[in-house]
Scaffold this motif. Sequence first.
Motif, PDB file in Angstrom:
ATOM      1  N   LYS A  16       0.844  -1.202   0.000  1.00 37.16           N
ATOM      2  CA  LYS A  16       0.000   0.000   0.000  1.00 37.16           C
ATOM      3  C   LYS A  16       0.883   1.258   0.000  1.00 37.16           C
ATOM      4  N   GLU A  17       1.996   1.206   0.710  1.00 34.41           N
ATOM      5  CA  GLU A  17       2.923   2.342   0.759  1.00 34.41           C
ATOM      6  C   GLU A  17       3.543   2.602  -0.614  1.00 34.41           C
ATOM      7  N   GLN A  18       3.889   1.544  -1.327  1.00 28.77           N
ATOM      8  CA  GLN A  18       4.433   1.714  -2.673  1.00 28.77           C
ATOM      9  C   GLN A  18       3.386   2.283  -3.623  1.00 28.77           C
ATOM     10  N   LEU A  19       2.141   1.824  -3.493  1.00 25.64           N
ATOM     11  CA  LEU A  19       1.064   2.369  -4.322  1.00 25.64           C
ATOM     12  C   LEU A  19       0.862   3.850  -4.028  1.00 25.64           C
ATOM     13  N   GLN A  20       0.916   4.236  -2.763  1.00 21.89           N
ATOM     14  CA  GLN A  20       0.779   5.642  -2.396  1.00 21.89           C
ATOM     15  C   GLN A  20       1.940   6.460  -2.983  1.00 21.89           C
ATOM     16  N   GLU A  21       3.124   5.896  -2.995  1.00 15.61           N
ATOM     17  CA  GLU A  21       4.280   6.578  -3.584  1.00 15.61           C
ATOM     18  C   GLU A  21       4.076   6.781  -5.083  1.00 15.61           C
ATOM     19  N   ALA A  41      -4.563  11.711  -9.293  1.00 17.60           N
ATOM     20  CA  ALA A  41      -4.234  10.298  -9.170  1.00 17.60           C
ATOM     21  C   ALA A  41      -4.776   9.807  -7.843  1.00 17.60           C
ATOM     22  N   GLY A  42      -5.133   8.528  -7.810  1.00 19.75           N
ATOM     23  CA  GLY A  42      -5.658   7.979  -6.571  1.00 19.75           C
ATOM     24  C   GLY A  42      -5.880   6.488  -6.681  1.00 19.75           C
ATOM     25  N   PHE A  43      -6.372   5.929  -5.585  1.00 17.85           N
ATOM     26  CA  PHE A  43      -6.691   4.505  -5.544  1.00 17.85           C
ATOM     27  C   PHE A  43      -8.020   4.253  -6.244  1.00 17.85           C
ATOM     28  N   ASN A  44      -8.090   3.183  -6.999  1.00 18.74           N
ATOM     29  CA  ASN A  44      -9.324   2.773  -7.655  1.00 18.74           C
ATOM     30  C   ASN A  44     -10.284   2.225  -6.594  1.00 18.74           C
ATOM     31  N   ILE A  45     -11.481   2.770  -6.534  1.00 16.77           N
ATOM     32  CA  ILE A  45     -12.474   2.303  -5.564  1.00 16.77           C
ATOM     33  C   ILE A  45     -13.640   1.582  -6.234  1.00 16.77           C
ATOM     34  N   ALA A  46     -13.577   1.402  -7.567  1.00 15.75           N
ATOM     35  CA  ALA A  46     -14.645   0.712  -8.297  1.00 15.75           C
ATOM     36  C   ALA A  46     -14.567  -0.784  -8.049  1.00 15.75           C
ATOM     37  N   GLU A  47     -15.653  -1.371  -7.636  1.00 11.77           N
ATOM     38  CA  GLU A  47     -15.691  -2.803  -7.321  1.00 11.77           C
ATOM     39  C   GLU A  47     -15.409  -3.701  -8.528  1.00 11.77           C
ATOM     40  N   LYS A  48     -15.924  -3.340  -9.715  1.00 10.08           N
ATOM     41  CA  LYS A  48     -15.811  -4.217 -10.880  1.00 10.08           C
ATOM     42  C   LYS A  48     -14.428  -4.208 -11.520  1.00 10.08           C
ATOM     43  N   SER A  49     -13.596  -3.237 -11.185  1.00  6.30           N
ATOM     44  CA  SER A  49     -12.260  -3.175 -11.798  1.00  6.30           C
ATOM     45  C   SER A  49     -11.186  -3.050 -10.733  1.00  6.30           C
ATOM     46  N   LYS A  50     -11.373  -3.704  -9.608  1.00  6.89           N
ATOM     47  CA  LYS A  50     -10.461  -3.608  -8.469  1.00  6.89           C
ATOM     48  C   LYS A  50      -9.052  -4.101  -8.786  1.00  6.89           C
TER      49      LYS A  50
END
Length: 97
Positions: A16-21, A41-50
């Motif tokens: 998760k830290e690498q993704l945040q970087e 930019a951000g984390f994908n929160i869509a259930e169908k394309s997690k």
Amino acid sequence: MIHRIVLVKFAEETTKEQLQEVIDRFKALKNHLTGIVEIQAGFNIAEKSKEYQVVLSVRFEDQAALDAYVTNPEHQAVAAYIREVGRVDSIGVDFQL
């Protein structure tokens, strides 16, 4: 104006830290490149394309700005980091606004 959207898929081992970087480095590109109107930019929160964990959205002034972005050393450094931390796949689309 050109809008680029990119989804990036990482290995299960990527932290998760690498993704945040990755997200932070994407956002920082605005400080190093001309022709970018907006970058998000951000984390994908869509259930169908997690399986694609990170989303990038960039608006460029024009095609020339997009072309310059693709070959820019700062962008290439972010791309290298993404590969380093476990990029498995990515999907990108560009469209005219």
